[in-house]
Design a protein around this motif. Sequence first.
Motif, PDB file in Angstrom:
ATOM      1  N   MET A   1       0.850  -1.180   0.000  1.00  0.00           N
ATOM      2  CA  MET A   1       0.000   0.000   0.000  1.00  0.00           C
ATOM      3  C   MET A   1       0.891   1.236   0.000  1.00  0.00           C
ATOM      4  N   HIS A   2       0.532   2.198  -0.736  1.00  0.00           N
ATOM      5  CA  HIS A   2       1.288   3.434  -0.847  1.00  0.00           C
ATOM      6  C   HIS A   2       1.208   4.221   0.458  1.00  0.00           C
ATOM      7  N   PHE A   3       2.284   4.882   0.801  1.00  0.00           N
ATOM      8  CA  PHE A   3       2.371   5.631   2.050  1.00  0.00           C
ATOM      9  C   PHE A   3       1.209   6.610   2.208  1.00  0.00           C
ATOM     10  N   ASP A   4       0.923   7.383   1.167  1.00  0.00           N
ATOM     11  CA  ASP A   4      -0.140   8.396   1.255  1.00  0.00           C
ATOM     12  C   ASP A   4      -1.499   7.759   1.543  1.00  0.00           C
ATOM     13  N   THR A   5      -1.792   6.649   0.874  1.00  0.00           N
ATOM     14  CA  THR A   5      -3.068   5.951   1.066  1.00  0.00           C
ATOM     15  C   THR A   5      -3.171   5.395   2.482  1.00  0.00           C
ATOM     16  N   ASP A   6      -2.087   4.782   2.943  1.00  0.00           N
ATOM     17  CA  ASP A   6      -2.061   4.216   4.299  1.00  0.00           C
ATOM     18  C   ASP A   6      -2.233   5.305   5.348  1.00  0.00           C
ATOM     19  N   LEU A   7      -1.541   6.412   5.157  1.00  0.00           N
ATOM     20  CA  LEU A   7      -1.637   7.521   6.102  1.00  0.00           C
ATOM     21  C   LEU A   7      -3.053   8.108   6.122  1.00  0.00           C
ATOM     22  N   LYS A   8      -3.631   8.292   4.950  1.00  0.00           N
ATOM     23  CA  LYS A   8      -4.998   8.820   4.861  1.00  0.00           C
ATOM     24  C   LYS A   8      -5.969   7.885   5.577  1.00  0.00           C
ATOM     25  N   SER A   9      -5.804   6.593   5.382  1.00  0.00           N
ATOM     26  CA  SER A   9      -6.652   5.604   6.044  1.00  0.00           C
ATOM     27  C   SER A   9      -6.515   5.685   7.564  1.00  0.00           C
ATOM     28  N   SER A  10      -5.296   5.878   8.031  1.00  0.00           N
ATOM     29  CA  SER A  10      -5.065   6.000   9.482  1.00  0.00           C
ATOM     30  C   SER A  10      -5.764   7.227  10.042  1.00  0.00           C
ATOM     31  N   TYR A  11      -5.653   8.355   9.349  1.00  0.00           N
ATOM     32  CA  TYR A  11      -6.325   9.569   9.820  1.00  0.00           C
ATOM     33  C   TYR A  11      -7.851   9.420   9.769  1.00  0.00           C
ATOM     34  N   LEU A  28       5.208   8.459  13.813  1.00  0.00           N
ATOM     35  CA  LEU A  28       6.155   7.477  14.333  1.00  0.00           C
ATOM     36  C   LEU A  28       6.034   6.271  13.405  1.00  0.00           C
ATOM     37  N   PRO A  29       7.077   5.986  12.627  1.00  0.00           N
ATOM     38  CA  PRO A  29       6.958   4.920  11.634  1.00  0.00           C
ATOM     39  C   PRO A  29       6.802   3.538  12.256  1.00  0.00           C
ATOM     40  N   PRO A  30       6.128   2.643  11.525  1.00  0.00           N
ATOM     41  CA  PRO A  30       5.977   1.271  12.015  1.00  0.00           C
ATOM     42  C   PRO A  30       7.338   0.660  12.342  1.00  0.00           C
ATOM     43  N   TYR A  31       7.371  -0.058  13.431  1.00  0.00           N
ATOM     44  CA  TYR A  31       8.592  -0.707  13.920  1.00  0.00           C
ATOM     45  C   TYR A  31       9.703   0.289  14.226  1.00  0.00           C
ATOM     46  N   GLU A  32       9.354   1.588  14.237  1.00  0.00           N
ATOM     47  CA  GLU A  32      10.306   2.657  14.502  1.00  0.00           C
ATOM     48  C   GLU A  32      11.422   2.699  13.462  1.00  0.00           C
ATOM     49  N   TRP A  33      11.175   2.120  12.310  1.00  0.00           N
ATOM     50  CA  TRP A  33      12.162   2.095  11.231  1.00  0.00           C
ATOM     51  C   TRP A  33      11.906   3.257  10.284  1.00  0.00           C
ATOM     52  N   ASN A  35      13.973   5.871   7.084  1.00  0.00           N
ATOM     53  CA  ASN A  35      15.111   6.192   6.231  1.00  0.00           C
ATOM     54  C   ASN A  35      14.812   7.522   5.553  1.00  0.00           C
ATOM     55  N   GLU A  36      15.641   7.894   4.592  1.00  0.00           N
ATOM     56  CA  GLU A  36      15.456   9.186   3.931  1.00  0.00           C
ATOM     57  C   GLU A  36      14.124   9.256   3.181  1.00  0.00           C
ATOM     58  N   THR A  37      13.705   8.146   2.597  1.00  0.00           N
ATOM     59  CA  THR A  37      12.424   8.115   1.876  1.00  0.00           C
ATOM     60  C   THR A  37      11.261   8.361   2.833  1.00  0.00           C
ATOM     61  N   ILE A  38      11.244   7.669   3.961  1.00  0.00           N
ATOM     62  CA  ILE A  38      10.189   7.875   4.962  1.00  0.00           C
ATOM     63  C   ILE A  38      10.208   9.319   5.456  1.00  0.00           C
ATOM     64  N   SER A  39      11.397   9.839   5.687  1.00  0.00           N
ATOM     65  CA  SER A  39      11.531  11.222   6.134  1.00  0.00           C
ATOM     66  C   SER A  39      10.950  12.191   5.100  1.00  0.00           C
ATOM     67  N   SER A  40      11.242  11.965   3.831  1.00  0.00           N
ATOM     68  CA  SER A  40      10.714  12.832   2.764  1.00  0.00           C
ATOM     69  C   SER A  40       9.194  12.733   2.669  1.00  0.00           C
ATOM     70  N   TRP A  41       8.662  11.496   2.718  1.00  0.00           N
ATOM     71  CA  TRP A  41       7.210  11.318   2.665  1.00  0.00           C
ATOM     72  C   TRP A  41       6.533  12.046   3.817  1.00  0.00           C
ATOM     73  N   THR A  42       7.118  11.912   4.982  1.00  0.00           N
ATOM     74  CA  THR A  42       6.538  12.555   6.161  1.00  0.00           C
ATOM     75  C   THR A  42       6.502  14.071   5.980  1.00  0.00           C
ATOM     76  N   GLU A  43       7.599  14.617   5.494  1.00  0.00           N
ATOM     77  CA  GLU A  43       7.663  16.064   5.269  1.00  0.00           C
ATOM     78  C   GLU A  43       6.653  16.500   4.216  1.00  0.00           C
ATOM     79  N   GLU A  44       6.501  15.727   3.138  1.00  0.00           N
ATOM     80  CA  GLU A  44       5.522  16.049   2.092  1.00  0.00           C
ATOM     81  C   GLU A  44       4.097  16.082   2.642  1.00  0.00           C
ATOM     82  N   GLN A  45       3.840  15.308   3.687  1.00  0.00           N
ATOM     83  CA  GLN A  45       2.518  15.262   4.314  1.00  0.00           C
ATOM     84  C   GLN A  45       2.361  16.328   5.407  1.00  0.00           C
TER      85      GLN A  45
END
Length: 138
Positions: A1-11, A28-33, A35-45
Amino acid sequence: MHFDTDLKSSYQEMANFGINKKNAPYFLPPYEWYNETISSWTEEQNLKLINFTSGTRSNADYTYPQLGKSYKSSDEIYQSIINYNESKKNGLNGFILLLHIGTDPRRTDKFYHLLPKLLTYLKENGYEMVKIDNLLSH
């Protein structure tokens, strides 16, 4: 599942409890894991990426005996927090302790049962419990 879709579903799920993105701007990312990609996605959101502070074993409260060596009992976790506080010059100042509300049913010694004892210890040692937004606003 794409990050944006998963995040929208959570909200959307949190909205059922009256929590919207403005009230919960941290990720807080799953499993506390992360990386730069997760960091960028988070910032974009327009969210702030957060994580627990390492050094104690507070986050090991998800483990259960069948995991073998990686299992940490609630007493071990509690003691690791106390030991860290008492062995480091600055103790737990500014720490983010991660505790899980829900854990595997195979874990019978739920750490959250020690939470009152831990909070008493921390308060007796001059710590103040603050919400994450208050901690990060300083």
